[in-house]
Design a protein around this motif. Structure first.
Motif, PDB file in Angstrom:
ATOM      1  N   ALA A  49       1.818  47.006  13.837  1.00 26.30           N
ATOM      2  CA  ALA A  49       3.195  46.969  14.328  1.00 26.30           C
ATOM      3  C   ALA A  49       3.496  45.658  15.046  1.00 26.30           C
ATOM      4  CB  ALA A  49       3.445  48.158  15.250  1.00 26.30           C
ATOM      5  N   LEU A  50       2.590  45.208  15.903  1.00 23.94           N
ATOM      6  CA  LEU A  50       2.830  43.982  16.673  1.00 23.94           C
ATOM      7  C   LEU A  50       2.797  42.740  15.776  1.00 23.94           C
ATOM      8  CD1 LEU A  50       0.718  44.815  19.862  1.00 23.94           C
ATOM      9  CD2 LEU A  50       3.208  44.838  19.625  1.00 23.94           C
ATOM     10  N   ALA A  53       6.192  42.662  14.133  1.00 24.48           N
ATOM     11  CA  ALA A  53       7.204  42.240  15.099  1.00 24.48           C
ATOM     12  C   ALA A  53       7.140  40.735  15.336  1.00 24.48           C
ATOM     13  CB  ALA A  53       7.014  42.999  16.412  1.00 24.48           C
ATOM     14  N   SER A 177       6.868  45.757  21.740  1.00 24.94           N
ATOM     15  CA  SER A 177       7.723  45.265  20.657  1.00 24.94           C
ATOM     16  C   SER A 177       8.222  46.443  19.833  1.00 24.94           C
ATOM     17  CB  SER A 177       6.969  44.281  19.752  1.00 24.94           C
ATOM     18  OG  SER A 177       6.566  43.134  20.466  1.00 24.94           O
ATOM     19  N   ARG A 178       9.382  46.220  19.245  1.00 22.55           N
ATOM     20  CA  ARG A 178       9.976  47.234  18.383  1.00 22.55           C
ATOM     21  C   ARG A 178      10.622  46.515  17.208  1.00 22.55           C
ATOM     22  NH1 ARG A 178      12.982  52.466  20.894  1.00 22.55           N
ATOM     23  NH2 ARG A 178      13.264  53.662  18.966  1.00 22.55           N
ATOM     24  N   THR A 179      10.494  47.065  16.019  1.00 21.93           N
ATOM     25  CA  THR A 179      11.033  46.428  14.821  1.00 21.93           C
ATOM     26  C   THR A 179      12.273  47.163  14.342  1.00 21.93           C
ATOM     27  OG1 THR A 179       9.619  47.755  13.366  1.00 21.93           O
ATOM     28  CG2 THR A 179       8.721  45.666  14.157  1.00 21.93           C
ATOM     29  N   GLY A 261       1.283  52.087  11.873  1.00 28.03           N
ATOM     30  CA  GLY A 261       1.955  51.375  12.947  1.00 28.03           C
ATOM     31  C   GLY A 261       3.260  50.754  12.502  1.00 28.03           C
ATOM     32  N   ALA A 265       6.918  51.723  14.187  1.00 30.22           N
ATOM     33  CA  ALA A 265       7.436  50.662  15.061  1.00 30.22           C
ATOM     34  C   ALA A 265       8.953  50.721  15.236  1.00 30.22           C
ATOM     35  CB  ALA A 265       7.006  49.293  14.533  1.00 30.22           C
ATOM     36  N   THR A 269       8.680  51.946  20.964  1.00 32.22           N
ATOM     37  CA  THR A 269       8.149  50.638  21.371  1.00 32.22           C
ATOM     38  C   THR A 269       6.618  50.681  21.356  1.00 32.22           C
ATOM     39  OG1 THR A 269      10.078  50.279  22.794  1.00 32.22           O
ATOM     40  CG2 THR A 269       8.153  48.896  23.185  1.00 32.22           C
ATOM     41  N   ILE A 270       6.017  49.687  20.726  1.00 30.69           N
ATOM     42  CA  ILE A 270       4.572  49.617  20.570  1.00 30.69           C
ATOM     43  C   ILE A 270       4.010  48.570  21.522  1.00 30.69           C
ATOM     44  CG2 ILE A 270       2.666  49.215  18.982  1.00 30.69           C
ATOM     45  CD1 ILE A 270       4.224  51.689  18.298  1.00 30.69           C
TER      46      ILE A 270
END
Length: 344
Positions: A49-50, A53, A177-179, A261, A265, A269-270
């Motif tokens: 996920a990060l 992002a 972070s969030r996508t 992930g 995302a 929020t990850i």
């Protein structure tokens, strides 16, 4: 609680359960093939996920540095192993995977503007960065002690988890972070709005579960993994290298974790350590399955997701306690109903 609230909670439970099902199946896969209780599974959730992002923000993901460092470390191990065994036949392939590939990914992320790319390309790039670190973790941490007891492998797994959490904090920082969602909009089922990302999560989870079923049932490598899971000694006598089985299983675990992930995302929020709690709930699902059955792991994951959703409504302060307490009756029941065999 009225019917509408119950339907909302069921929706949340099914979405969470779909992610837990993927992680539970990955944990079952890792344990049956390698006897490793893969606690760092959740770290791949956060890293996937990060990384996505960071690509969407036009930044260089920290996982690119991790991929390069891990590749160099694996290459040193391969060189040492080749020197001790006086067998240099696999060095060229090892150099390609551990030195050339990370260098190419670093160059691609550095010179290509992924911020302007379509979502599908960004997701693929994030997976290409994170997934190869699965077999690297196997080679560096678990392959040297692959024949040790389950307890030793568990201790190593805990150590790897702590190290990966620290690396996540170092390379990604403490900020979350969030996508953006894959697609906007949604639909309405029984008067309950269902966001499009929810459909993506459930649909992709089902598709990935079906794909794993085909891989294990139809492909040569899948059958080799199944043979190793059923009888490690017999598989080795039939010419299936357990090191190859370990690399394949950890590659699939990293793929499942990173893709999970990426799916969640847009919904939450990850942070660098978010994956640990998600992975633990997948572990509860795997425990329900006895770390042996993929269908039971999926069913247990849906149960965990529903229990979490309804617990968050009835007693939000204790929802984690309620979910993890589910392990106790399951372990008691399995202890009473199974035959104990001492490990050599």
């Amino acid at each position: 609680m009225d019917l509408q609230i119950a339907l909302f909670l069921i929706q949340d439970g099914v979405v969470n359960g779909a992610i837990y099902a993927l992680l539970g199946m990955a944990l079952v896969l890792a344990f049956t093939v390698t006897r490793v209780i893969f606690i760092p599974q959740g770290e791949f959730v956060a890293w996937g996920a990060l990384s996505l992002a960071a690509l969407q923000a036009g930044k260089l993901p920290g996982t690119v540095w991790l991929l390069a460092i891990g590749g160099c470390a694996v290459m040193l191990v391969e060189l040492w192993t080749a020197w001790r065994g006086r067998d240099w036949s696999g060095i060229a392939r090892a150099a390609g995977w551990n030195l050339v590939y990370p260098a190419l990914m670093f160059a691609a992320v550095h010179f290509i503007d992924f911020e302007q790319m379509p979502m599908a390309v960004q997701v693929l790039a994030a997976l290409l960065i994170v997934v190869p670190m699965g077999p690297m973790v196997w080679r560096l941490a678990f392959q040297p002690v692959a024949e040790s007891s389950v307890l030793v492998l568990l201790i190593v797994s805990v150590a790897v988890h702590v190290a990966m959490v620290g690396l996540g904090l170092l390379f990604f920082g403490a900020e979350g972070s969030r996508t953006p969602p894959f697609t906007e909009g949604g639909l309405e089922l029984g008067g309950i709005p269902v966001p499009a990302q929810t459909l993506w999560v459930v649909g992709c989870s089902i598709a990935l579960i079906l794909a794993l079923t085909v891989v294990f049932g139809r492909t040569l490598y899948g059958k080799a993994l199944r043979a190793t899971a059923v009888n490690r000694v017999g598989a080795r006598l039939m010419g299936i290298p357990t090191s190859l089985a370990g690399r394949l299983s950890f590659t699939l675990c990293a793929l499942i974790g990173a893709f999970s992930g990426i799916l969640i995302a847009p919904l939450t929020t990850i942070y660098y350590d978010t994956g640990f709690l998600i992975g633990l709930k997948g572990f509860v699902a795997a425990i329900i399955a006895g770390l042996a059955s993929y269908p039971l792991a999926a069913a247990g994951a849906v149960l965990v997701g529903l229990l979490e959703a309804f617990s968050s409504f009835a007693a939000s302060a204790y929802k984690e306690v309620i979910v993890f307490t589910l392990i106790i009756p399951v372990l008691i029941w399995r202890s009473l109903s199974s035959r104990h065999v001492e490990e050599e």
